[in-house]
Enzyme design. Sequence first.
Site, PDB file in Angstrom:
ATOM      1  N   ARG A 137       0.763  -1.119   0.128  1.00  0.00           N
ATOM      2  CA  ARG A 137       0.421  -0.055   0.361  1.00  0.00           C
ATOM      3  C   ARG A 137       0.880   0.890   0.211  1.00  0.00           C
ATOM      4  O   ARG A 137       0.500   2.486   0.050  1.00  0.00           O
ATOM      5  CB  ARG A 137      -0.936   0.130   1.124  1.00  0.00           C
ATOM      6  CG  ARG A 137      -2.098   0.578   1.260  1.00  0.00           C
ATOM      7  CD  ARG A 137      -2.890   0.996   1.810  1.00  0.00           C
ATOM      8  NE  ARG A 137      -2.810   1.204   3.446  1.00  0.00           N
ATOM      9  CZ  ARG A 137      -2.495   1.893   3.795  1.00  0.00           C
ATOM     10  NH1 ARG A 137      -3.861   3.227   3.040  1.00  0.00           N
ATOM     11  NH2 ARG A 137      -2.158   2.300   5.288  1.00  0.00           N
ATOM     12  N   LYS A 138       1.645   1.106  -0.242  1.00  0.00           N
ATOM     13  CA  LYS A 138       3.185   2.182  -0.206  1.00  0.00           C
ATOM     14  C   LYS A 138       3.229   2.719  -1.452  1.00  0.00           C
ATOM     15  O   LYS A 138       4.030   2.825  -2.661  1.00  0.00           O
ATOM     16  CB  LYS A 138       4.588   1.176   0.248  1.00  0.00           C
ATOM     17  CG  LYS A 138       4.661   1.150   1.313  1.00  0.00           C
ATOM     18  CD  LYS A 138       5.995   0.958   1.871  1.00  0.00           C
ATOM     19  CE  LYS A 138       6.229   0.271   3.376  1.00  0.00           C
ATOM     20  NZ  LYS A 138       7.271  -0.667   3.278  1.00  0.00           N
ATOM     21  N   THR A 139       1.522   3.207  -2.289  1.00  0.00           N
ATOM     22  CA  THR A 139       1.568   3.615  -3.213  1.00  0.00           C
ATOM     23  C   THR A 139       1.484   5.326  -3.351  1.00  0.00           C
ATOM     24  O   THR A 139       1.636   6.416  -2.184  1.00  0.00           O
ATOM     25  CB  THR A 139       0.298   3.743  -3.804  1.00  0.00           C
ATOM     26  OG1 THR A 139      -0.537   3.615  -2.525  1.00  0.00           O
ATOM     27  CG2 THR A 139       0.305   1.855  -4.011  1.00  0.00           C
TER      28      THR A 139
END
Length: 291
Positions: A137-139
Site C-alpha cells: 500500500r506504499k503507493t
Amino acid sequence: MPSFEHLLPPSWKPQVTAWLNEDTPSFDYGGYVVGEVEREAFLLGKGKLTAVLAGCPFFTEVFEQLGCQVEWHIKEGETFEPVKHVATVRGKARHLLLGERVALNLLARCSGIATRSKQIKDLARGYGYKGIIAGTRKTTPGFRLVEKYGMLVGGIDPHRHDLSSMIMLKDNHIWSSGSITTAIQQARQVGGFSLLLDVEVQSEAEADEAIAAGANIIMLDNIEGTELVSVAKNLKEKWRGKRSFQFETSGNITEANLQERAINEIDILSTSVVHQSVQHIDFSLKIQMAK
C-alpha cells in the site's frame, strides 16, 4: 476475455478530468499557437528496455475527453521492444498537445510498474517459487488506482487497496492496544467474518500468538534467511489441522535477496520494489506533418 478496464470504479473518469484541470488551470498559450487544425500523432515506446504496456484506459480517456481518438497497435499487457509505434492519436492539434503530458505521464508510470512487476514475478518463478507475488500500500496519494492497475497488468497481486479493504494490524496497532490477542479480538468485533485479518509479527512467538488468536495471514516482517524457513516450518507443523492461515514475508525485499525470501514455506511475498522508485517507461507523442 475480460479486460482490467472493467475493474475501474465510476470515480476514475472524473479523476482524469481533475488531472487535465491541474495541467491547464488557466490559458493554454501553446495551444493558441498551433490552433485547431486536424492532425495525427504517433505514440512511440522508447528507452532501452523491453517493456510491458499498461495504462491504456487512462491514456485513451485523456484524449477522449479532449475530443480525440486513439487507435492502439498493440494490446495492453503485451511486451514491446523500443522503438515501437504503440498507438496513433487523431484530433485537433491543440487538443493533442493539451492531453500529451498528462497521458504520457500516466502511461509511463503505469507501464513502469507493470514492467517491474513482471520482472520480479518472472525472477521468483525462476527460483521455483509457487506462491503469490504482491505489491504493497506504499503507493502515491491520488495515484493509487493507476499504480495498482499497473501491478495487475504486470501479473502480480496488488495487495489491499486501502484501510477499508482488509484488516491489517501492524506494530503500532499492537503496541497501542496492549497485545496481539487484544488487537485481533477488537478488530474482529467490528470487521466481522467478511474481512481477512493480516497481522504483522517480529518473531516466532508473536506469530504463534497471532495464529492462536485467529489471524488469517501472518506477516513475518523483516524475518530473513534460515530463521524465516524455521519459523514457517515449525508453525505450519504445530498448527496443521487446527488452524487455517497463510504466511506472508515482507520488508526489505530486493532482487539481491529475492531468492532467499521466495521460499515455498511462505504463501505470499509482498514488496514495494515493484512500484516505489521504479524506472518509468519512456514514451513520446509525435505530431505528424500534414501529407
